[in-house]
Enzyme design. Structure first.
Site, PDB file in Angstrom:
ATOM      1  N   ASP A  31      -2.066   4.742   7.739  1.00  0.00           N
ATOM      2  CA  ASP A  31      -2.423   5.955   8.476  1.00  0.00           C
ATOM      3  C   ASP A  31      -2.862   5.565   9.886  1.00  0.00           C
ATOM      4  O   ASP A  31      -2.036   5.390  10.771  1.00  0.00           O
ATOM      5  CB  ASP A  31      -3.511   6.698   7.709  1.00  0.00           C
ATOM      6  CG  ASP A  31      -3.805   8.087   8.254  1.00  0.00           C
ATOM      7  OD1 ASP A  31      -3.582   8.327   9.457  1.00  0.00           O
ATOM      8  OD2 ASP A  31      -4.275   8.943   7.489  1.00  0.00           O
ATOM      9  N   ASP A  55       0.853  -1.183   0.000  1.00  0.00           N
ATOM     10  CA  ASP A  55       0.000   0.000   0.000  1.00  0.00           C
ATOM     11  C   ASP A  55       0.890   1.234   0.000  1.00  0.00           C
ATOM     12  O   ASP A  55       2.081   1.154   0.305  1.00  0.00           O
ATOM     13  CB  ASP A  55      -0.930   0.003   1.223  1.00  0.00           C
ATOM     14  CG  ASP A  55      -2.198   0.815   1.003  1.00  0.00           C
ATOM     15  OD1 ASP A  55      -2.338   1.469  -0.052  1.00  0.00           O
ATOM     16  OD2 ASP A  55      -3.068   0.802   1.893  1.00  0.00           O
ATOM     17  N   ASP A  56       0.307   2.366  -0.349  1.00  0.00           N
ATOM     18  CA  ASP A  56       1.080   3.610  -0.362  1.00  0.00           C
ATOM     19  C   ASP A  56       1.359   4.106   1.041  1.00  0.00           C
ATOM     20  O   ASP A  56       2.431   4.627   1.325  1.00  0.00           O
ATOM     21  CB  ASP A  56       0.375   4.686  -1.197  1.00  0.00           C
ATOM     22  CG  ASP A  56      -1.042   5.001  -0.740  1.00  0.00           C
ATOM     23  OD1 ASP A  56      -1.606   4.260   0.104  1.00  0.00           O
ATOM     24  OD2 ASP A  56      -1.617   5.993  -1.244  1.00  0.00           O
TER      25      ASP A  56
END
Length: 167
Positions: free
Chosen positions: A105, A101-102
């Protein structure tokens, strides 16, 4: 906006490509990988870079929506899970699978995908403190109050200097 001012971290295409390749260098010693599972949509670009660099041909997606207005996380919605075909090839735990994933969070999305593939290796380009414990490998940590502007979300615009109220 109430509370502390949110920091911004704009990432160019060049920077993102360098960071995704750096992630690949870290991952190279952890394989071999039988497949990549990209978390859409943000994980598609780094997954393509990692797949190219590590010569991984089997790429699956998990589709999870959590950002609905580009500024805050909402309710998590799994729109597509891991395919039965991939599970039958690799086993239910996901050993040998690389999840990409980028960004991690708050960790909400990561937790859902980690539950799908508890033995997979989870890698992100960027990590925030709340989600960091859920990933195995990442490149850059940013503070929880930082909003990352990814290159696919931006156009070319003027950025005011800090002394003029720019972020």
């Amino acid at each position: 906006m109430s509370g502390p001012q949110q920091k911004v971290f704009p990432v160019s295409w060049d920077q993102f490509h360098r960071d995704a390749r750096a992630l690949t260098w870290r991952l190279a010693g952890h394989g071999p990988w039988s497949a990549i599972v990209a978390i859409t949509r943000g994980g598609l670009v780094p997954a393509a870079i990692v797949a190219r660099e590590l010569d991984i041909r089997l790429i699956e997606t998990v589709c999870v929506a959590s950002y609905h207005d580009y500024s805050s996380q909402g309710e998590l919605k799994v729109m597509k899970g891991v395919s039965d075909e991939l599970i039958s090839k690799t086993g239910a735990g996901g050993k040998g699978i690389l999840i990409v994933d980028d960004l991690v969070d708050t960790g909400k999305t990561a937790r859902v995908v980690r539950d799908m593939l508890p033995e997979a290796h989870f890698a992100t380009v960027y990590a925030k403190p709340q989600g960091r414990p859920l990933v195995d490998t990442f490149i850059t940590e940013v503070s929880q109050d930082t909003w990352i502007y990814f290159p696919w979300d931006m156009g070319l615009t003027f950025q005011p200097p800090l002394h003029d109220g720019g972020a």
